[in-house]
Motif scaffolding. Structure first.
Motif, PDB file in Angstrom:
ATOM      1  N   ASP A 195       4.800  61.377  60.546  1.00 20.31           N
ATOM      2  CA  ASP A 195       5.147  59.964  60.346  1.00 20.31           C
ATOM      3  C   ASP A 195       3.951  59.048  60.569  1.00 20.31           C
ATOM      4  O   ASP A 195       4.061  57.817  60.429  1.00 20.31           O
ATOM      5  CB  ASP A 195       6.312  59.569  61.262  1.00 20.31           C
ATOM      6  CG  ASP A 195       5.936  59.618  62.746  1.00 20.31           C
ATOM      7  OD1 ASP A 195       4.746  59.898  63.053  1.00 20.31           O
ATOM      8  OD2 ASP A 195       6.815  59.377  63.588  1.00 20.31           O
ATOM      9  N   SER A 197       2.413  58.166  63.231  1.00 23.12           N
ATOM     10  CA  SER A 197       2.417  57.267  64.388  1.00 23.12           C
ATOM     11  C   SER A 197       1.654  57.833  65.587  1.00 23.12           C
ATOM     12  O   SER A 197       1.239  57.067  66.460  1.00 23.12           O
ATOM     13  CB  SER A 197       3.867  56.984  64.817  1.00 23.12           C
ATOM     14  OG  SER A 197       4.487  58.168  65.304  1.00 23.12           O
ATOM     15  N   LYS A 198       1.490  59.120  65.645  1.00 21.71           N
ATOM     16  CA  LYS A 198       0.906  59.709  66.845  1.00 21.71           C
ATOM     17  C   LYS A 198      -0.181  60.719  66.488  1.00 21.71           C
ATOM     18  O   LYS A 198      -0.134  61.394  65.449  1.00 21.71           O
ATOM     19  CB  LYS A 198       1.987  60.386  67.690  1.00 21.71           C
ATOM     20  CG  LYS A 198       2.994  59.395  68.262  1.00 21.71           C
ATOM     21  CD  LYS A 198       3.984  60.056  69.177  1.00 21.71           C
ATOM     22  CE  LYS A 198       4.937  59.027  69.774  1.00 21.71           C
ATOM     23  NZ  LYS A 198       5.708  58.323  68.730  1.00 21.71           N
ATOM     24  N   ASP A 213      -0.527  57.375  71.075  1.00 21.94           N
ATOM     25  CA  ASP A 213       0.129  56.414  70.184  1.00 21.94           C
ATOM     26  C   ASP A 213      -0.960  55.717  69.370  1.00 21.94           C
ATOM     27  O   ASP A 213      -1.828  55.048  69.937  1.00 21.94           O
ATOM     28  CB  ASP A 213       0.914  55.394  71.012  1.00 21.94           C
ATOM     29  CG  ASP A 213       1.711  54.446  70.106  1.00 21.94           C
ATOM     30  OD1 ASP A 213       1.147  54.029  69.075  1.00 21.94           O
ATOM     31  OD2 ASP A 213       2.868  54.153  70.416  1.00 21.94           O
ATOM     32  N   LEU A 214      -0.914  55.873  68.068  1.00 19.08           N
ATOM     33  CA  LEU A 214      -2.003  55.348  67.250  1.00 19.08           C
ATOM     34  C   LEU A 214      -1.964  53.827  67.122  1.00 19.08           C
ATOM     35  O   LEU A 214      -2.966  53.221  66.712  1.00 19.08           O
ATOM     36  CB  LEU A 214      -1.969  56.000  65.866  1.00 19.08           C
ATOM     37  CG  LEU A 214      -2.410  57.467  65.859  1.00 19.08           C
ATOM     38  CD1 LEU A 214      -2.370  58.030  64.444  1.00 19.08           C
ATOM     39  CD2 LEU A 214      -3.808  57.609  66.438  1.00 19.08           C
ATOM     40  N   ALA A 215      -0.861  53.229  67.467  1.00 22.14           N
ATOM     41  CA  ALA A 215      -0.806  51.762  67.420  1.00 22.14           C
ATOM     42  C   ALA A 215      -1.552  51.162  68.614  1.00 22.14           C
ATOM     43  O   ALA A 215      -2.255  50.159  68.490  1.00 22.14           O
ATOM     44  CB  ALA A 215       0.643  51.289  67.404  1.00 22.14           C
ATOM     45  N   THR A 216      -1.425  51.808  69.750  1.00 24.18           N
ATOM     46  CA  THR A 216      -2.023  51.254  70.968  1.00 24.18           C
ATOM     47  C   THR A 216      -3.214  52.056  71.465  1.00 24.18           C
ATOM     48  O   THR A 216      -3.941  51.610  72.345  1.00 24.18           O
ATOM     49  CB  THR A 216      -0.967  51.228  72.077  1.00 24.18           C
ATOM     50  OG1 THR A 216      -0.585  52.581  72.387  1.00 24.18           O
ATOM     51  CG2 THR A 216       0.263  50.431  71.649  1.00 24.18           C
ATOM     52  N   HIS A 217      -3.393  53.243  70.921  1.00 28.53           N
ATOM     53  CA  HIS A 217      -4.427  54.180  71.402  1.00 28.53           C
ATOM     54  C   HIS A 217      -4.186  54.574  72.859  1.00 28.53           C
ATOM     55  O   HIS A 217      -5.123  54.956  73.567  1.00 28.53           O
ATOM     56  CB  HIS A 217      -5.836  53.603  71.233  1.00 28.53           C
ATOM     57  CG  HIS A 217      -6.309  53.644  69.811  1.00 28.53           C
ATOM     58  ND1 HIS A 217      -7.590  53.323  69.430  1.00 28.53           N
ATOM     59  CD2 HIS A 217      -5.660  53.957  68.658  1.00 28.53           C
ATOM     60  CE1 HIS A 217      -7.717  53.441  68.118  1.00 28.53           C
ATOM     61  NE2 HIS A 217      -6.550  53.816  67.634  1.00 28.53           N
ATOM     62  N   GLU A 218      -2.960  54.499  73.292  1.00 31.74           N
ATOM     63  CA  GLU A 218      -2.616  54.887  74.658  1.00 31.74           C
ATOM     64  C   GLU A 218      -2.042  56.295  74.660  1.00 31.74           C
ATOM     65  O   GLU A 218      -1.357  56.705  73.713  1.00 31.74           O
ATOM     66  CB  GLU A 218      -1.576  53.925  75.246  1.00 31.74           C
ATOM     67  CG  GLU A 218      -2.080  52.501  75.431  1.00 31.74           C
ATOM     68  CD  GLU A 218      -3.167  52.406  76.484  1.00 31.74           C
ATOM     69  OE1 GLU A 218      -3.094  53.159  77.480  1.00 31.74           O
ATOM     70  OE2 GLU A 218      -4.099  51.595  76.292  1.00 31.74           O
ATOM     71  N   SER A 502      -6.257  59.824  58.984  1.00 30.64           N
ATOM     72  CA  SER A 502      -4.951  59.179  59.031  1.00 30.64           C
ATOM     73  C   SER A 502      -4.288  59.318  57.659  1.00 30.64           C
ATOM     74  O   SER A 502      -4.950  59.608  56.653  1.00 30.64           O
ATOM     75  CB  SER A 502      -5.102  57.696  59.395  1.00 30.64           C
ATOM     76  OG  SER A 502      -5.882  57.031  58.410  1.00 30.64           O
ATOM     77  N   THR A 520     -12.854  57.109  66.710  1.00 30.83           N
ATOM     78  CA  THR A 520     -12.228  56.683  65.458  1.00 30.83           C
ATOM     79  C   THR A 520     -13.300  56.080  64.554  1.00 30.83           C
ATOM     80  O   THR A 520     -14.129  55.279  64.992  1.00 30.83           O
ATOM     81  CB  THR A 520     -11.120  55.646  65.696  1.00 30.83           C
ATOM     82  OG1 THR A 520     -11.701  54.453  66.220  1.00 30.83           O
ATOM     83  CG2 THR A 520     -10.095  56.179  66.676  1.00 30.83           C
ATOM     84  N   ARG A 522     -13.852  54.092  60.926  1.00 31.87           N
ATOM     85  CA  ARG A 522     -13.089  53.258  60.000  1.00 31.87           C
ATOM     86  C   ARG A 522     -13.704  53.295  58.599  1.00 31.87           C
ATOM     87  O   ARG A 522     -14.904  53.085  58.424  1.00 31.87           O
ATOM     88  CB  ARG A 522     -13.066  51.813  60.529  1.00 31.87           C
ATOM     89  CG  ARG A 522     -12.506  50.766  59.600  1.00 31.87           C
ATOM     90  CD  ARG A 522     -11.013  50.936  59.355  1.00 31.87           C
ATOM     91  NE  ARG A 522     -10.225  50.721  60.578  1.00 31.87           N
ATOM     92  CZ  ARG A 522      -8.888  50.718  60.596  1.00 31.87           C
ATOM     93  NH1 ARG A 522      -8.204  50.924  59.468  1.00 31.87           N
ATOM     94  NH2 ARG A 522      -8.239  50.542  61.730  1.00 31.87           N
TER      95      ARG A 522
END
Lengths: 801, 441
Positions: A195, A197-198, A213-218, A502, A520, A522
């Motif tokens: 999905d 997301s991770k 978590d790819l949204a927060t990088h946490e 990604s 990461t 870009r």
């Protein structure tokens, strides 16, 4: 007859007649002492034993040797011996801290207790026949002392009572593992959940999977898996993640909803790569040590098939469009002596689960990372082109190792190009990922701490526009070609091992193994965007520094290679090299494993380097890297790290000990008389050189394995076949042409099954060939009289060590 | 020692001569043999390659300064000196070499704290190599050369298997004369263990340390259309060599550039021209060299994997068969002849796969010639190479593409002992290094 002997005999009867009746079993010290106690048949305490350990006091001391394994120092010694912490089950430790461990409990009767440490039978051999002889003698008179028992000698003491660098390093130098050493993560692979997301990061040292978590990088989860995890794949819906565990020979199944391991699947040995085929609902697992591929039906929860892979299958790329899965092999296929290496790409038909193509990649080895190129009917894979057949007398011009990419086209064609530049090599290319649009690829350089951004279209166009001769001869060997398709190199963290894109192709994630981070990058320029910390300690310990040095190519001219370039997983690359120090053009030497070697000095095939410091210090600098040697503290760290490289479990060994065939093989290994009953000269017995915990006396020996090319001998070229290095001279051995046999190191035999090819020059592709092809003069052990069955048994035993 | 007068420094063509990939050959035709250089100041001629400004951080004590050589504008005055100049205000801060009749060619250490230079106290004294801190203190004599030294640069470290640790070393150039060409030597930073590392027929100079630790230098070679070996018209070509003298190779091939273009630094100063300005700063130290070159009497070997390999191609159908390879050096009865007369050392067979393997005398210029089946010469090298004691040198072919990696093949020649080529035909005295440096004073 006392109670101990009664128990022993009862046990014998209970086990019934079997192979075990042919070979003695361990009865234990209590049984021995029943007769051989003070005042009763106590000839072992007579004058001949005054200088032996067989006094009551010394025997008790030896009995305590097993308990020493439970001391705190033991785990530090074990670490420096390349062993996991379970020292009480380590054959290497038990070889000197216990009795009969090599045979296993299957070859002991219940009266035997391994925790009694070093007992009588450690020197005198398993005693069941001796005891049985006493029973059947129907006499109270003592039986002949030597009946069915070895006499023992001071040589037996030397098997264990020798200098052990690992023990000295801990007990004298005070070496201790740092608690922090266990806190590192060492990310070696990563994958993005379906999905998107991770990010799931496989961490070898912490033996866990870290979920980002790819949204927060946490970090949102860390899931413990098996020993030495390596690769990861997802089920089609992302509900499950499958992680290969190298040391455990298993796959951990993680339920992603809840992030828990719900099951473990047994696969082949040392599994590395894994992919999931959604069409067939099948896992494809690459068992690197087995040279096999496991096909596991997820729905049916059963192993569908085990296929034969290449030498050391490593990674896989599944191409749904073409219905194929392509597998890399980390070691070259076994071939003719001194032929250029050829490695295998194994192609599996996803529908049938059959191998449909075994494509040769000529001149290449260390095929590792692989990725499909969307829309191109091809896959990219990383490779190394080692120049092992020419002398390693310089480094410039890609003289020792070059690094590159391969392209496998589904029409069967294989192309190769180099990623190196004339003075800037791209060492240890371990992984590659291709963007979803197929336009860009990212390749990691583990030794150079950088990645290369590849214009895939430009690469394919270069191939298309090149003539046949150029594709075959120039592109794989030219240091200037990468400028056509490498857009740039981008520095990342320490020792990048893996890369993944990604789902939208806008970000590439790079796992940096030795600083516990993910970089990461870009798109479109793939500049470094951020660094994700995985939670490893900031402090760099002594061993971690050594690990970094081991994987760092900057110690070599032009960053051409690192230690790992020839020693993946601390093991071997399966090649024989022509090292300058031994004289060029002659005396080729087989690459040797680094797993569990600290206590096996001397080093180098001639055995002329007494320590690893000598081996990896001046000699490495002058004859290999050609740059400044390691500083003293660096060398200490490197050597200590190398000593901790783990030896994987022996896959030929049953948990309860030797099989019947292996036990028969052991008898051959230890025999003192040949099949005619004639004595074998001690020099020609296996155990004379191969004994002790590592099956080496560590004393240089002459065993006539030198061959005509181990020195300059004026032979006519007509005597040399171009197709066979041995040619007409195949039977001419060193001594047969009038030269004195050379002293050679006696190699240790632990995990010898995984050490192909064999002999100091790598001439023997298999263990069998050592004797069937290269022991014509019967000087490398008396083996000429062995039957086929005996030779098979001997080899089976050797594989169990 | 402040100088109030400001000097305007302008750099012309500051780095044009070091565009990697293009290479540089300064084609210099001279009337008689090589240029006779009579003093260090004359060595500040446009062909110097050492005036590239380091790019690192400013060094502590030299922050904001530039170090340079000043040459009197008046041609009659041969004195020159080394000065520091403010980088921003362009004011001369100090003359560092007061007391020297001649001082020139400063080369900054990697930490930017010290510099090497060539100088002499008296006008008649030969030029020697000196080292000084950039504040003018710590002057010491590093080494001397009997005929005079021309240039000196810092090298990275050298290490051999019997050493406890790598040691710093420098490279320096001896002055040339009519009889004796200039050559490059190395020694340890304390002046000990001087060793000659170039063995050319017509001279080597302009050492420049590359980032990868190799030494770039110029060698005087015969033009491509001249196979007579005469020295009337030589070309200076770029070569690289390891700092232990091994593995000498053309630098990305031999290239010609029309017209020598000086890369001078112009100064608005009525009395002095300022040359070789370098920003005082630390710079990255290139990697050191771990070397097999040790004992002077160790044998040297050369193996070639495929003598047919030229450019990107191996043997083609039209190629003549190479049967053997001949080795020449220079040797004659006189000093001049010894540099101009080719002398056959010996020959070795070339195997059917194009490989050959020889043991060679070290420390002399050597030239190769391939010989066909009828004894005819197929090709002969324009330049010379050499091998160092203990060196086991490999090459792919003859003028193969320098970006081409070697074929991974166990060649026939390496299956047998090497053919021994000796220098017995040469006068032992002629083989000696013509200019043994004075070493540590």
């Amino acid at each position: 007859m006392n109670v101990a002997i009664g128990l022993f005999l009862a046990a014998l009867i209970a086990q019934g007649a079997s192979e075990q009746d042919v070979h003695p079993r361990y009865v234990g010290q209590e049984v021995c002492l029943t007769c051989h106690s003070a005042g009763r048949n106590s000839e072992w305490q007579d004058s001949s034993h005054q200088s032996s350990p067989c006094t009551t006091k010394d025997l008790l001391a030896h009995n305590r040797s097993y308990a020493a394994l439970q001391k705190s120092e033991a785990r530090h010694i074990a670490a420096l011996s390349g062993l996991r912490a379970d020292v009480e089950n380590s054959l290497i430790c038990l070889a000197c801290h216990a009795t009969g461990a090599d045979d296993g409990r299957r070859w002991a009767v219940p009266s035997f207790d391994i925790t009694d440490g070093v007992q009588c039978e450690a020197c005198h051999g398993a005693g069941s026949f001796h005891v049985e002889a006493f029973r059947t003698s129907r006499s109270a008179q003592p039986i002949k002392p030597s009946l069915h028992i070895r006499s023992g000698s001071r040589e037996d003491c030397k098997r264990c009572h020798i200098e052990r660098p690992s023990h000295d390093r801990v007990l004298k130098d005070g070496f201790r593992l740092s608690p922090i050493d266990h806190d590192y993560k060492t990310p070696v692979n990563l994958a993005i959940s379906p999905d998107g997301s991770k990010l799931f990061v496989v961490c070898e040292r912490s033996e866990s999977v870290i979920v980002i978590d790819l949204a927060t990088h946490e970090k949102v989860a860390e899931v413990n898996v098996g020993a030495r995890p390596h690769d990861i794949a997802f089920s089609g819906d992302g509900g499950f993640a499958y992680v290969t565990n190298r040391t455990d020979a298993s796959v951990s199944v993680i339920k992603t909803n809840g992030m828990k391991v719900i099951r473990t699947i047994s696969v082949g040995h040392e599994p590395h790569g894994i992919v999931y085929d959604p069409q067939a609902d099948r896992l494809i697992v690459l068992n690197t040590s087995d040279n096999t591929v496991s096909l596991y039906s997820v729905m049916e929860e059963r192993m569908e098939a085990v296929l034969s892979g290449g030498e050391g299958p490593w990674s896989a790329a599944l191409d749904s469009k073409n219905g194929r899965t392509v597998l890399t092999s980390v070691r070259p296929s076994l071939g003719n002596f001194r032929d250029p290496p050829v490695s295998e790409l194994t192609v599996i038909d996803n529908a049938t689960g059959h191998v449909v193509v075994r494509a040769n990649v000529p001149g290449a080895n260390m095929l590792q990372g692989i990725a499909s190129i969307p829309g191109a009917d091809a896959v990219l894979f990383t490779l190394v082109r080692s120049k092992n057949l020419i002398p390693t007398s310089r480094l410039a011009q890609g003289w020792v190792i070059t690094n590159g990419l391969g392209v496998y086209h589904f029409d069967g064609r294989v192309d190769q190009v180099l990623l190196d530049q004339p003075a800037s090599y791209f060492s240890d290319p371990t992984d590659v990922a291709v963007s979803p649009d197929g336009r860009r690829a990212v390749v990691v350089s583990g030794g150079g701490d950088e990645v290369a951004i590849v214009d895939v279209e430009a690469l394919l166009e270069l191939l298309r526009s090149s003539a046949e001769y150029e594709r075959e001869h120039i592109l794989p060997n030219h240091l200037g070609m990468s400028s056509h398709f490498v857009l740039r190199r981008v520095p990342v963290g320490r020792n990048p091992r893996a890369v993944a894109f990604s789902a939208d192709g806008n970000v590439a994630y790079v796992a940096n193994a030795l600083d516990d981070t993910v970089t990461t990058l870009r798109a479109p320029d793939f500049v470094m965007e951020s660094t994700i910390e995985l939670g490893g300690p900031d402090l760099v310990t002594h061993l971690r520094r050594g690990e970094r040095l081991f994987h760092d190519a900057s110690v070599t001219y032009g960053k051409q290679f690192s230690c790992r370039s020839c020693h993946p997983d601390g093991h071997i690359n399966g090649l024989t090299f022509d090292i300058e120090a031994d004289g060029i053009g002659l005396h080729p030497v087989d690459n040797r494993t680094l797993q569990s070697i600290f206590d096996t000095p001397p080093f180098k095939w001639e055995g002329t380097n007494p320590t690893l410091h000598r081996q990896c210090g001046p000699r490495l600098a002058v004859f290999f890297t050609r740059l400044d040697p390691y500083a003293s503290n660096e060398l200490d760290a490197l050597v200590d790290y190398m000593c901790t490289i783990e030896r994987p479990p022996n896959r030929y060994r049953r948990r309860d000990g030797l099989t019947d065939a292996q036990r028969r093989g052991k008898a051959v290994f230890e025999r003192a008389t040949d099949n005619r009953g004639l004595p074998i000269a001690p020099k020609n017995r296996c155990v004379t050189c191969h004994s002790g915990a590592y099956f080496t006396t560590r004393v240089q020996s002459t065993v006539s394995t030198n061959m005509w090319f181990d020195a300059y001998i004026n032979v006519e070229l007509k005597d040399l076949s171009q197709n066979d290095e041995f040619g007409v001279l195949g039977n001419y051995y060193f001594v047969d042409v009038g030269l004195a046999d050379k002293l050679m190191d006696v190699p240790h035999l632990r995990n010898i099954a995984d050490g192909r090819p064999y002999l100091h020059n790598g001439a023997a592709n298999t263990l069998e060939e050592i004797w069937t092809r290269f022991n014509m003069t019967d000087r490398h052990g008396a083996t000429a009289d062995l039957t086929r069955q005996q030779l098979n048994d001997l080899i089976d035993y050797l594989k169990s060590l | 020692m402040q100088h109030q007068r400001k000097a305007t420094i302008r750099v012309e063509d500051y780095r044009s001569s070091l565009m990697f990939g293009r290479g540089l050959v300064v084609a210099v035709c001279v009337g008689l043999a090589v240029v006779v250089v009579v003093g260090a100041c004359r060595q500040q001629t446009p062909s110097s390659l050492a005036d590239v400004s380091p790019k690192g951080r400013p060094a502590g004590t030299g922050e904001g300064l530039v170090i340079a050589t000043q040459v009197p504008v008046s041609g009659a005055d041969s004195r020159c000196r080394i000065v520091t100049v403010g980088e921003q205000d362009r004011a001369i801060i100090s003359v560092l070499t007061e007391g020297f009749a001649v001082a020139a060619s400063p080369d900054l250490s990697f930490d930017g704290e010290r510099f090497l230079f060539v100088g002499s106290r008296g006008e008649e004294d030969p030029q020697s190599i000196w080292e000084m801190r950039i504040d003018g203190s710590g002057l010491r004599l590093v080494t001397t050369c009997p005929g005079g030294c021309a240039e000196a640069i810092y090298l990275s470290t050298i290490y051999t298997i019997d050493m406890l640790a790598p040691v710093d070393q420098i490279a320096f150039v001896t002055l040339s004369s009519v009889e004796i060409p200039s050559e490059i030597f190395t020694c340890r930073l304390d002046g000990s263990r001087a060793r000659r590392i170039t063995f050319t027929a017509n001279g080597a100079s302009d050492p420049f340390l590359l980032d990868d630790g190799r030494l770039l230098f110029t060698m005087q070679v015969s033009p491509s259309n001249d196979e007579t070996g005469n020295t009337d018209c030589l070309e200076a070509a770029l070569f690289t060599v390891n700092t232990d003298g091994t593995d000498v190779f053309p630098f990305l091939g031999l290239h010609r550039r029309s017209g020598a273009r000086p890369h001078t630094i112009q100064v608005d100063d009525p009395d002095w021209r300022t040359l070789n300005a370098k920003r005082i700063a630390s710079r990255d130290r290139p990697p050191g060299r771990a070397s097999v070159v040790d004992r002077d009497d160790a044998p040297a070997q050369l193996y070639c994997l495929n003598a047919y390999m030229t450019g990107l191609r191996g043997r083609s159908e039209n190629d003549k068969t190479i049967n053997k390879v001949r080795f020449y050096s220079r040797g004659g009865s006189s000093e001049v002849q010894s540099r101009t007369m080719p002398r056959l050392l010996g020959e070795a067979p070339v195997e059917s796969d194009g490989s050959f393997f020889v043991e060679l005398p070290s420390g002399i210029p050597i030239q190769l010639e391939t010989i066909g089946s009828n004894g005819q010469s197929i090709n002969r090298m324009r330049s010379y190479f050499w091998v160092m004691p203990g060196e086991r040198r490999g090459c792919i072919g003859c003028h193969e593409d320098r970006a081409l990696t070697p074929p991974n093949r166990h060649v026939f020649a390496l299956r047998r002992p090497p053919t021994r080529i000796t220098s017995d035909c040469l006068d032992p005295e002629k083989r000696k290094s013509p200019q043994t440096p004075g070493g540590r004073p």
